[in-house]
Write an enzyme that holds these catalytic residues in place. Structure first.
Site, PDB file in Angstrom:
ATOM      1  N   LYS A   1       0.809  -1.189  -0.014  1.00 28.01           N
ATOM      2  CA  LYS A   1      -0.117   0.109   0.096  1.00 28.01           C
ATOM      3  C   LYS A   1       0.933   1.146  -0.035  1.00 28.01           C
ATOM      4  O   LYS A   1       1.932   1.178   0.090  1.00 28.01           O
ATOM      5  CB  LYS A   1      -0.893   0.051   1.379  1.00 28.01           C
ATOM      6  CG  LYS A   1      -1.877  -1.134   1.205  1.00 28.01           C
ATOM      7  CD  LYS A   1      -2.891  -1.342   2.271  1.00 28.01           C
ATOM      8  CE  LYS A   1      -3.959  -2.191   2.352  1.00 28.01           C
ATOM      9  NZ  LYS A   1      -5.033  -2.061   3.561  1.00 28.01           N
TER      10      LYS A   1
ATOM     11  N   TYR B   1     -12.587  -1.671  -3.323  1.00 30.33           N
ATOM     12  CA  TYR B   1     -13.139  -1.729  -2.146  1.00 30.33           C
ATOM     13  C   TYR B   1     -14.660  -1.712  -2.091  1.00 30.33           C
ATOM     14  O   TYR B   1     -15.053  -1.272  -0.784  1.00 30.33           O
ATOM     15  CB  TYR B   1     -12.604  -0.598  -1.156  1.00 30.33           C
ATOM     16  CG  TYR B   1     -11.027  -1.013  -0.572  1.00 30.33           C
ATOM     17  CD1 TYR B   1     -10.962  -2.409   0.086  1.00 30.33           C
ATOM     18  CD2 TYR B   1      -9.770  -0.539  -0.986  1.00 30.33           C
ATOM     19  CE1 TYR B   1      -9.370  -2.704   0.509  1.00 30.33           C
ATOM     20  CE2 TYR B   1      -8.549  -1.012  -0.809  1.00 30.33           C
ATOM     21  CZ  TYR B   1      -8.401  -2.015   0.063  1.00 30.33           C
ATOM     22  OH  TYR B   1      -7.019  -2.485   0.551  1.00 30.33           O
TER      23      TYR B   1
ATOM     24  N   ASN C   1      -2.038   0.222   6.912  1.00 31.18           N
ATOM     25  CA  ASN C   1      -1.645  -1.085   7.300  1.00 31.18           C
ATOM     26  C   ASN C   1      -0.535  -1.837   6.394  1.00 31.18           C
ATOM     27  O   ASN C   1      -0.322  -2.844   6.439  1.00 31.18           O
ATOM     28  CB  ASN C   1      -2.500  -1.660   8.108  1.00 31.18           C
ATOM     29  CG  ASN C   1      -3.474  -2.032   6.955  1.00 31.18           C
ATOM     30  OD1 ASN C   1      -3.596  -1.740   5.811  1.00 31.18           O
ATOM     31  ND2 ASN C   1      -4.656  -2.632   7.308  1.00 31.18           N
TER      32      ASN C   1
ATOM     33  N   HIS D   1      -2.099  -5.547   1.718  1.00 31.09           N
ATOM     34  CA  HIS D   1      -3.399  -6.223   1.541  1.00 31.09           C
ATOM     35  C   HIS D   1      -3.210  -7.580   1.309  1.00 31.09           C
ATOM     36  O   HIS D   1      -2.208  -7.935   0.754  1.00 31.09           O
ATOM     37  CB  HIS D   1      -4.118  -5.614   0.165  1.00 31.09           C
ATOM     38  CG  HIS D   1      -5.470  -6.367   0.033  1.00 31.09           C
ATOM     39  ND1 HIS D   1      -6.447  -5.982   0.623  1.00 31.09           N
ATOM     40  CD2 HIS D   1      -5.530  -7.304  -1.035  1.00 31.09           C
ATOM     41  CE1 HIS D   1      -7.545  -6.927  -0.020  1.00 31.09           C
ATOM     42  NE2 HIS D   1      -6.937  -7.647  -0.896  1.00 31.09           N
TER      43      HIS D   1
ATOM     44  N   GLU E   1      -9.749 -10.687  -7.068  1.00 31.16           N
ATOM     45  CA  GLU E   1      -8.983  -9.482  -6.820  1.00 31.16           C
ATOM     46  C   GLU E   1      -7.668  -9.746  -7.679  1.00 31.16           C
ATOM     47  O   GLU E   1      -7.305  -8.757  -8.188  1.00 31.16           O
ATOM     48  CB  GLU E   1      -8.511  -9.545  -5.424  1.00 31.16           C
ATOM     49  CG  GLU E   1      -9.668  -9.057  -4.623  1.00 31.16           C
ATOM     50  CD  GLU E   1      -9.370  -9.086  -3.086  1.00 31.16           C
ATOM     51  OE1 GLU E   1     -10.291  -8.482  -2.181  1.00 31.16           O
ATOM     52  OE2 GLU E   1      -8.046  -9.327  -2.712  1.00 31.16           O
TER      53      GLU E   1
HETATM   54  P1  IDP Z   1      -8.408  -6.319   5.748  1.00 29.87           P
HETATM   55  O1  IDP Z   1      -7.336  -5.474   4.747  1.00 29.87           O
HETATM   56  O2  IDP Z   1      -7.421  -6.872   7.010  1.00 29.87           O
HETATM   57  O3  IDP Z   1      -8.953  -7.554   5.163  1.00 29.87           O
HETATM   58  P2  IDP Z   1     -10.978  -4.920   5.672  1.00 29.87           P
HETATM   59  O4  IDP Z   1     -11.816  -5.058   7.082  1.00 29.87           O
HETATM   60  O5  IDP Z   1     -11.234  -5.738   4.509  1.00 29.87           O
HETATM   61  O6  IDP Z   1      -9.395  -5.591   6.447  1.00 29.87           O
HETATM   62  O7  IDP Z   1     -10.605  -3.370   5.603  1.00 29.87           O
HETATM   63  C1  IDP Z   1     -10.075  -3.238   4.362  1.00 29.87           C
HETATM   64  C2  IDP Z   1      -9.107  -1.891   4.504  1.00 29.87           C
HETATM   65  O8  IDP Z   1      -9.803  -0.896   5.097  1.00 29.87           O
HETATM   66  C3  IDP Z   1      -7.995  -2.481   5.614  1.00 29.87           C
HETATM   67  O9  IDP Z   1      -6.734  -3.115   5.320  1.00 29.87           O
HETATM   68  C4  IDP Z   1      -7.651  -0.849   6.215  1.00 29.87           C
HETATM   69  O10 IDP Z   1      -6.657  -0.375   5.321  1.00 29.87           O
HETATM   70  C5  IDP Z   1      -8.993  -0.120   6.121  1.00 29.87           C
HETATM   71  N1  IDP Z   1      -9.789  -0.314   7.337  1.00 29.87           N
HETATM   72  C6  IDP Z   1     -10.337  -1.210   7.840  1.00 29.87           C
HETATM   73  N2  IDP Z   1     -10.954  -1.034   9.122  1.00 29.87           N
HETATM   74  C7  IDP Z   1     -10.741   0.202   9.139  1.00 29.87           C
HETATM   75  C8  IDP Z   1     -10.884   1.272  10.160  1.00 29.87           C
HETATM   76  O11 IDP Z   1     -11.979   0.870  11.341  1.00 29.87           O
HETATM   77  N3  IDP Z   1     -10.831   2.287  10.242  1.00 29.87           N
HETATM   78  C9  IDP Z   1      -9.848   3.009   9.244  1.00 29.87           C
HETATM   79  N4  IDP Z   1      -9.738   1.986   7.968  1.00 29.87           N
HETATM   80  C10 IDP Z   1     -10.020   0.798   8.205  1.00 29.87           C
HETATM   81 MG    MG Z   2     -10.442  -7.449   3.438  1.00 31.08          MG
END
Ligand code: IDP
Ligand code: MG
Length: 138
Positions: A9, A49, A112, A115, A126
């Site tokens: 990312k 997304y 984070n 992905h 994807e």
């Molecule tokens: P994942 O990437 O671990 O599968 P997801 O719930 O699918 O997590 O969320 C997609 C992306 O959205 C996350 O990787 C992160 O960058 C962002 N994200 C997820 N939850 C939050 C939140 O509570 N606040 C801000 N960004 C979030």
């Molecule tokens: Mg996810």
């Protein structure tokens, strides 16, 4: 063999962690069969997304994902989806286990670092989002 989509990312690219993360990919036994560097358009990030469209963090997530260049790669391995999720750790770096990529390089629950697809179906969907069949090299 099973496939998963990896994204390095924008924050991790900016911070100079492309090399560290690709080294880890190889060390964990994944084959990189397709890979590209690009910057997402807003509409592309919104599509990718799409399942999160109704979440409160959606707008911010899209802004973050288009904030800089990213690396996308199709990773192949036995049990690729589940294994890569284990290697990257919890969505929230603070909750990730020691040694996971998100623990090492993630800065917040949003920024984070990487992905990983969350299911077999999404691993296919994807990787199809980013790569045409001819881009896969074995
Ligand atoms: P994942 O990437 O671990 O599968 P997801 O719930 O699918 O997590 O969320 C997609 C992306 O959205 C996350 O990787 C992160 O960058 C962002 N994200 C997820 N939850 C939050 C939140 O509570 N606040 C801000 N960004 C979030
Ligand atoms: Mg996810």
């Amino acid at each position: 063999m099973e496939r998963t989509l990896m994204i390095i990312k924008p924050d991790a690219v900016r911070d100079g962690h492309i090399g560290d993360i690709l080294q880890r990919v190889e060390k964990e036994g994944f084959q990189i069969r397709a890979m590209r560097m690009l910057r997402l358009e807003q509409s592309e990030a919104e599509d990718f997304y799409g399942v999160h469209r109704e979440k409160p963090f959606f707008e911010s997530l899209v802004k973050y994902m288009i904030s800089g260049k990213i690396i996308v790669a199709a990773l192949f391995r036995e049990n690729a989806v589940e294994y890569w999720r284990k290697v990257i750790g919890n969505t929230n770096p603070e909750k990730s286990e020691e040694g996971t990529i998100r623990k090492l390089f993630g800065k917040s629950i949003e920024s984070n670092a990487v992905h990983g697809s969350d299911s077999l179906t999404n691993g296919q969907k994807e990787t199809d989002f980013f790569f045409e069949p001819f881009e896969y090299l074995t």
